[in-house]
Design an enzyme around this catalytic site. Sequence first.
Site, PDB file in Angstrom:
ATOM      1  N   ASN A 102       0.834  -1.209   0.000  1.00  0.00           N
ATOM      2  CA  ASN A 102       0.000   0.000   0.000  1.00  0.00           C
ATOM      3  C   ASN A 102       0.866   1.255   0.000  1.00  0.00           C
ATOM      4  O   ASN A 102       1.893   1.310   0.678  1.00  0.00           O
ATOM      5  CB  ASN A 102      -0.935  -0.004   1.210  1.00  0.00           C
ATOM      6  CG  ASN A 102      -1.877  -1.186   1.175  1.00  0.00           C
ATOM      7  OD1 ASN A 102      -1.999  -1.837   0.140  1.00  0.00           O
ATOM      8  ND2 ASN A 102      -2.519  -1.483   2.279  1.00  0.00           N
ATOM      9  N   VAL A 103       0.386   2.258  -0.720  1.00  0.00           N
ATOM     10  CA  VAL A 103       1.132   3.513  -0.817  1.00  0.00           C
ATOM     11  C   VAL A 103       0.449   4.613  -0.001  1.00  0.00           C
ATOM     12  O   VAL A 103       0.876   5.765  -0.024  1.00  0.00           O
ATOM     13  CB  VAL A 103       1.283   3.958  -2.295  1.00  0.00           C
ATOM     14  CG1 VAL A 103       1.985   2.887  -3.124  1.00  0.00           C
ATOM     15  CG2 VAL A 103      -0.071   4.312  -2.935  1.00  0.00           C
ATOM     16  N   ASP A 104      -0.626   4.240   0.726  1.00  0.00           N
ATOM     17  CA  ASP A 104      -1.448   5.267   1.393  1.00  0.00           C
ATOM     18  C   ASP A 104      -0.853   5.818   2.680  1.00  0.00           C
ATOM     19  O   ASP A 104      -1.351   6.805   3.231  1.00  0.00           O
ATOM     20  CB  ASP A 104      -2.863   4.727   1.643  1.00  0.00           C
ATOM     21  CG  ASP A 104      -2.876   3.409   2.422  1.00  0.00           C
ATOM     22  OD1 ASP A 104      -1.995   3.197   3.279  1.00  0.00           O
ATOM     23  OD2 ASP A 104      -3.780   2.581   2.165  1.00  0.00           O
ATOM     24  N   HIS A 119       5.893  -0.701  -2.716  1.00  0.00           N
ATOM     25  CA  HIS A 119       5.409   0.015  -3.907  1.00  0.00           C
ATOM     26  C   HIS A 119       5.515   1.529  -3.738  1.00  0.00           C
ATOM     27  O   HIS A 119       4.946   2.274  -4.533  1.00  0.00           O
ATOM     28  CB  HIS A 119       3.967  -0.385  -4.230  1.00  0.00           C
ATOM     29  CG  HIS A 119       3.863  -1.792  -4.747  1.00  0.00           C
ATOM     30  ND1 HIS A 119       2.670  -2.477  -4.873  1.00  0.00           N
ATOM     31  CD2 HIS A 119       4.825  -2.658  -5.177  1.00  0.00           C
ATOM     32  CE1 HIS A 119       2.901  -3.695  -5.359  1.00  0.00           C
ATOM     33  NE2 HIS A 119       4.199  -3.831  -5.544  1.00  0.00           N
ATOM     34  N   CYS A 130      17.811  14.402 -10.291  1.00  0.00           N
ATOM     35  CA  CYS A 130      18.826  14.134  -9.256  1.00  0.00           C
ATOM     36  C   CYS A 130      18.423  12.972  -8.341  1.00  0.00           C
ATOM     37  O   CYS A 130      19.240  12.498  -7.541  1.00  0.00           O
ATOM     38  CB  CYS A 130      19.144  15.392  -8.452  1.00  0.00           C
ATOM     39  SG  CYS A 130      17.834  15.941  -7.361  1.00  0.00           S
ATOM     40  N   CYS A 147      11.708  20.045  -8.560  1.00  0.00           N
ATOM     41  CA  CYS A 147      12.659  19.749  -7.486  1.00  0.00           C
ATOM     42  C   CYS A 147      13.233  21.061  -6.927  1.00  0.00           C
ATOM     43  O   CYS A 147      13.648  21.927  -7.697  1.00  0.00           O
ATOM     44  CB  CYS A 147      13.782  18.883  -8.058  1.00  0.00           C
ATOM     45  SG  CYS A 147      15.100  18.536  -6.887  1.00  0.00           S
ATOM     46  N   THR A 188      -4.694  -8.931   0.179  1.00  0.00           N
ATOM     47  CA  THR A 188      -4.093  -8.743  -1.154  1.00  0.00           C
ATOM     48  C   THR A 188      -4.639  -9.796  -2.107  1.00  0.00           C
ATOM     49  O   THR A 188      -4.829 -10.945  -1.725  1.00  0.00           O
ATOM     50  CB  THR A 188      -2.549  -8.759  -1.125  1.00  0.00           C
ATOM     51  OG1 THR A 188      -2.064  -8.676  -2.468  1.00  0.00           O
ATOM     52  CG2 THR A 188      -1.974  -9.986  -0.442  1.00  0.00           C
TER      53      THR A 188
HETATM   54  P1  OAD Z   1      -6.238  -5.612  -5.013  1.00  0.00           P
HETATM   55  O1  OAD Z   1      -7.266  -4.564  -5.231  1.00  0.00           O
HETATM   56  O2  OAD Z   1      -5.726  -6.350  -6.190  1.00  0.00           O
HETATM   57  O3  OAD Z   1      -6.812  -6.710  -4.009  1.00  0.00           O
HETATM   58  C1  OAD Z   1      -7.455  -6.351  -2.820  1.00  0.00           C
HETATM   59  C2  OAD Z   1      -7.717  -7.594  -2.031  1.00  0.00           C
HETATM   60  O4  OAD Z   1      -8.290  -7.208  -0.782  1.00  0.00           O
HETATM   61  C3  OAD Z   1      -8.718  -8.576  -2.672  1.00  0.00           C
HETATM   62  O5  OAD Z   1      -8.211  -9.907  -2.586  1.00  0.00           O
HETATM   63  C4  OAD Z   1      -9.971  -8.438  -1.802  1.00  0.00           C
HETATM   64  O6  OAD Z   1     -10.702  -9.671  -1.701  1.00  0.00           O
HETATM   65  C5  OAD Z   1      -9.369  -8.069  -0.478  1.00  0.00           C
HETATM   66  N1  OAD Z   1     -10.263  -7.300   0.406  1.00  0.00           N
HETATM   67  C6  OAD Z   1     -11.259  -6.452   0.080  1.00  0.00           C
HETATM   68  N2  OAD Z   1     -11.821  -5.926   1.178  1.00  0.00           N
HETATM   69  C7  OAD Z   1     -11.155  -6.446   2.234  1.00  0.00           C
HETATM   70  C8  OAD Z   1     -11.247  -6.282   3.657  1.00  0.00           C
HETATM   71  N3  OAD Z   1     -12.153  -5.460   4.210  1.00  0.00           N
HETATM   72  N4  OAD Z   1     -10.393  -6.985   4.435  1.00  0.00           N
HETATM   73  C9  OAD Z   1      -9.464  -7.823   3.884  1.00  0.00           C
HETATM   74  N5  OAD Z   1      -9.330  -8.004   2.563  1.00  0.00           N
HETATM   75  C10 OAD Z   1     -10.158  -7.328   1.743  1.00  0.00           C
HETATM   76  O7  OAD Z   1      -5.042  -4.933  -4.179  1.00  0.00           O
HETATM   77  P2  OAD Z   1      -3.537  -5.437  -3.978  1.00  0.00           P
HETATM   78  O8  OAD Z   1      -3.472  -6.909  -3.865  1.00  0.00           O
HETATM   79  O9  OAD Z   1      -2.974  -4.618  -2.886  1.00  0.00           O
HETATM   80  O10 OAD Z   1       0.242  -1.376  -7.136  1.00  0.00           O
HETATM   81  O11 OAD Z   1      -2.888  -4.983  -5.357  1.00  0.00           O
HETATM   82  C11 OAD Z   1      -1.512  -5.127  -5.555  1.00  0.00           C
HETATM   83  C12 OAD Z   1      -0.959  -3.938  -6.307  1.00  0.00           C
HETATM   84  O12 OAD Z   1      -1.688  -3.751  -7.527  1.00  0.00           O
HETATM   85  C13 OAD Z   1      -1.126  -2.612  -5.585  1.00  0.00           C
HETATM   86  O13 OAD Z   1      -0.085  -2.364  -4.651  1.00  0.00           O
HETATM   87  C14 OAD Z   1      -1.106  -1.608  -6.682  1.00  0.00           C
HETATM   88  C15 OAD Z   1      -1.931  -2.345  -7.732  1.00  0.00           C
HETATM   89  O14 OAD Z   1      -1.646  -2.003  -9.032  1.00  0.00           O
HETATM   90  C16 OAD Z   1       0.769  -0.132  -7.034  1.00  0.00           C
HETATM   91  O15 OAD Z   1       0.199   0.809  -6.532  1.00  0.00           O
HETATM   92  C17 OAD Z   1       2.135   0.010  -7.567  1.00  0.00           C
END
Ligand code: OAD
Length: 239
Positions: A102-104, A119, A130, A147, A188
Amino acid sequence: MASDLGIVRERVASARSLVVLTGAGISADSGVPTFRGSDGLWRNFRAEDLATPEAFERDARLVWEWYNWRRELIAPKKPNPAHTAVVEFERRCRQFWLITQNVDGLHRAAGSEQLSEIHGNIWKVRCTACGVVEENYDVPIRILPSCRHCQALLRPHIVWFGESLSAGDVACCGTALQSCDVLLVIGTSGVVYPAAGFASVAKEAGAFVAEINPDPTPQSGIVDISLKGRAKDVVPLLL
Ligand code: OAD
């Protein structure tokens, strides 16, 4: 017979080295949209237009406008009980590492200190010339930002599609995953590499791996236990 929840709680309590891997699902309970859920960002936007180095080269203004929109969306959000529970794991376990996609910035806001933001972070900017990385909490950020050292264009300090994780993060995460005895994978979808391979790495190194997610993922078949549910409800129960 012990419940799955009880088994995972017991493993966490007795872990000598605990690693937590998080994705957008842990912040969904704070109101931050995921990427691939029903309200997911990649359902409404094309990643190749907004989250690649080519997109930034083509139209830096558009990319910055999108990040400004996300900054506005994330700025008022607060950590939820799952983020707080992860901080408590860190306090209780002698060896702990948090790997977040997460980037938040919500893990840091909750108080997590031992972490790799693999990420990047939406509240950091990086100079395209730079390379200096600085925190920037402007909402909105001035478009196009430059910058303050060399006046070149700044970009978000985010790892975009087609880019690699920093060497430092790769090394740090590798060591943590190889040496942990418990890995918790929270919220994830497990489709973006290299993080999608981390459960296998830990499992092959002998760790107990549990997943917390309301939905099945490609990793559900290899983890020891899948706890179905929302992060904010399940993770605090593991303390
Ligand atoms: P995704 O949006 O792909 O997946 C989110 C996951 O969270 C899914 O498996 C959902 O089932 C689950 N989910 C939803 N609500 C939930 C809750 N309340 N509690 C627990 N789980 C829940 O997000 P990421 O796997 O983080 O890249 O995606 C990976 C990367 O893809 C991100 O970091 C981002 C994106 O492109 C960058 O920003 C570089």
